[in-house]
Scaffold this motif. Structure first.
Motif, short mmCIF file in Angstrom:
data_model
loop_
_atom_site.label_atom_id
_atom_site.label_comp_id
_atom_site.label_asym_id
_atom_site.label_seq_id
_atom_site.Cartn_x
_atom_site.Cartn_y
_atom_site.Cartn_z
N ASN A 270 0.79 -1.23 0.00
CA ASN A 270 0.00 0.00 0.00
C ASN A 270 0.83 1.28 0.00
O ASN A 270 0.28 2.35 -0.27
CB ASN A 270 -0.94 0.02 1.20
N ALA A 271 2.12 1.17 0.32
CA ALA A 271 2.96 2.38 0.36
C ALA A 271 4.12 2.31 -0.62
O ALA A 271 4.25 3.17 -1.50
CB ALA A 271 3.48 2.60 1.78
N LEU A 272 4.97 1.30 -0.49
CA LEU A 272 6.22 1.30 -1.25
C LEU A 272 6.02 1.00 -2.73
O LEU A 272 6.60 1.68 -3.59
CB LEU A 272 7.20 0.29 -0.64
N ILE A 273 5.20 0.01 -3.06
CA ILE A 273 4.98 -0.31 -4.47
C ILE A 273 4.28 0.83 -5.20
O ILE A 273 4.73 1.24 -6.28
CB ILE A 273 4.20 -1.64 -4.62
N PRO A 274 3.18 1.41 -4.65
CA PRO A 274 2.58 2.57 -5.34
C PRO A 274 3.55 3.74 -5.48
O PRO A 274 3.53 4.44 -6.49
CB PRO A 274 1.39 2.92 -4.43
N LEU A 275 4.39 3.98 -4.45
CA LEU A 275 5.36 5.06 -4.54
C LEU A 275 6.37 4.78 -5.64
O LEU A 275 6.77 5.69 -6.39
CB LEU A 275 6.05 5.25 -3.20
N LYS A 276 6.82 3.53 -5.75
CA LYS A 276 7.73 3.16 -6.82
C LYS A 276 7.10 3.40 -8.20
O LYS A 276 7.75 3.90 -9.13
CB LYS A 276 8.12 1.68 -6.70
N GLU A 277 5.82 3.06 -8.32
CA GLU A 277 5.14 3.24 -9.61
C GLU A 277 5.04 4.72 -9.97
O GLU A 277 5.27 5.11 -11.12
CB GLU A 277 3.74 2.60 -9.54
N ARG A 278 4.70 5.55 -8.99
CA ARG A 278 4.58 6.99 -9.27
C ARG A 278 5.94 7.60 -9.57
O ARG A 278 6.06 8.47 -10.44
CB ARG A 278 3.93 7.70 -8.08
N ALA A 279 6.99 7.13 -8.88
CA ALA A 279 8.34 7.64 -9.13
C ALA A 279 8.81 7.24 -10.53
O ALA A 279 9.44 8.04 -11.24
CB ALA A 279 9.30 7.12 -8.07
N ALA A 280 8.50 6.01 -10.93
CA ALA A 280 8.90 5.55 -12.26
C ALA A 280 8.16 6.32 -13.35
O ALA A 280 8.75 6.69 -14.38
CB ALA A 280 8.64 4.05 -12.40
N ASP A 281 6.86 6.56 -13.12
CA ASP A 281 6.09 7.35 -14.09
C ASP A 281 6.68 8.74 -14.24
O ASP A 281 6.82 9.26 -15.36
CB ASP A 281 4.63 7.46 -13.65
N ARG A 282 7.02 9.36 -13.11
CA ARG A 282 7.53 10.72 -13.14
C ARG A 282 8.87 10.79 -13.90
O ARG A 282 9.14 11.76 -14.61
CB ARG A 282 7.71 11.23 -11.71
N LYS A 283 9.66 9.73 -13.79
CA LYS A 283 11.00 9.79 -14.35
C LYS A 283 11.10 9.22 -15.76
O LYS A 283 11.89 9.72 -16.59
CB LYS A 283 11.96 9.03 -13.43
N TYR A 284 10.27 8.19 -16.07
CA TYR A 284 10.48 7.48 -17.33
C TYR A 284 9.29 7.51 -18.30
O TYR A 284 9.46 7.24 -19.48
CB TYR A 284 10.83 6.01 -17.04
N ASP A 285 8.09 7.81 -17.82
CA ASP A 285 6.94 7.84 -18.72
C ASP A 285 7.03 9.06 -19.63
O ASP A 285 7.05 10.20 -19.16
CB ASP A 285 5.64 7.89 -17.91
N PRO A 286 7.10 8.87 -20.97
CA PRO A 286 7.30 10.02 -21.88
C PRO A 286 6.15 11.02 -21.85
O PRO A 286 6.37 12.22 -22.00
CB PRO A 286 7.44 9.35 -23.26
N ILE A 287 4.93 10.54 -21.63
CA ILE A 287 3.79 11.44 -21.60
C ILE A 287 3.85 12.32 -20.34
O ILE A 287 3.61 13.53 -20.39
CB ILE A 287 2.47 10.65 -21.65
#
Length: 298
Positions: A270-287
């Motif tokens: 509920n905390a670490l995995i969602p945070l990882k997903e949001r961090a990855a989106d912020r850094k690597y998602d082109p959109i």
């Protein structure tokens, strides 16, 4: 967590009244509930247990064996207190509430990080040797007391909640679902069992400088999902700092922190995995990257 170290006062031999000895022990054994030959009687409410407790300080130490009386309904902290009262008055242990809410009495029981006050003796076999050792991930102070100042240093590194500038005291409004989402993480009692069991710091001392640990990454996640946190308006991106400053990438989601949490917080899911997903989106998602660029220009 309490900073006090308590040691039992007074020493002496625990003497059982003659009537109790006659009624509750086998002839000649002096052991409550023992049958001929000294074996514990499974039907008795009290018995003698074998404990091994780590004694020493930062310069070294080792396990010391104790035979100690156990009564029905007791927890491990009760036994530690009995050891202080009867056999080891200088045994150091940190504790406070004895109700599983202060997080002070953290230790390792048979190698597993636990709260002494929440671990019932009934979960162990009566013939089992119970080993109590200090938290392995932190420096020893004395006996079962460790120096957990690492955790307080990491807590200070997490920027606090940033209130919205357009709202005054008493004007905050949140949807109930937004309240419930981070509320789970507020149950943390800061026992630091999750910090102790996390192998990133438990097995690699060199990682401590760069890694905040699950407890404080959970704090970052809580603030990041808070709908009223205005950190981004001040230029603070919690997702980026989680990765770059708090070592989120070191976590490989083994869920060992969740497994030992006495409050049953789902730290990983509920905390670490969602945070990882949001961090990855912020850094690597082109959109997302393009949207951030456009937002900066505007």
């Amino acid at each position: 967590m309490s900073a006090e170290t308590h040691a039992g006062e007074g020493a002496g031999t625990h003497i059982r009244p003659a009537a109790e000895d006659a009624a509750g022990t086998a002839p000649g054994t002096g052991t409550p509930g023992a049958v001929a030959g000294g074996a514990p009687d499974a039907t008795s409410t009290s018995y003698i247990a074998h404990f091994r407790v780590w004694r020493g300080d930062i310069d070294g130490g080792g396990l010391t064996d104790f035979e100690v009386e156990v009564h029905e309904g007791e927890v491990v902290l009760d036994i530690v207190h009995r050891l202080q009262a009867t056999q080891a008055p200088d045994l150091a242990v940190r504790w406070n509430c004895k109700a599983g809410k202060c997080g002070s009495c953290s230790a390792e029981i048979n190698g597993r990080p636990r709260l002494l006050c929440m671990t019932r003796m009934s979960v162990f076999e009566r013939t089992e040797t119970i080993t109590i050792t200090p938290l392995r991930a932190f420096p020893i102070v004395r006996d079962l007391v460790t120096n957990v100042s690492y955790n307080y240093a990491k807590a200070r590194e997490v920027p606090a909640f940033v209130p919205p500038q357009d709202l005054g005291p008493g004007e905050y409004r949140m949807q109930q679902e937004d309240v419930e989402r981070p509320q789970e993480f507020r149950k943390c009692i800061e026992c630091f069992l999750c910090q102790d069991t996390c192998h990133v710091v438990r097995d690699h001392e060199e990682n401590k400088q760069a890694f905040a640990g699950p407890r404080f990454l959970m704090r970052v996640a809580e603030l990041d999902m808070h709908p009223l946190d205005a950190a981004e308006e001040t230029g603070l991106d919690r997702k980026t700092t989680a990765q770059d400053e708090h070592g989120l990438g070191y976590c490989n989601i083994t869920k060992c922190c969740t497994d030992v949490c006495p409050e049953h917080i789902k730290i990983t899911d509920n905390a670490l995995i969602p945070l990882k997903e949001r961090a990855a989106d912020r850094k690597y998602d082109p959109i997302v990257w393009l949207g951030n660029k456009i937002r900066r220009r505007s």
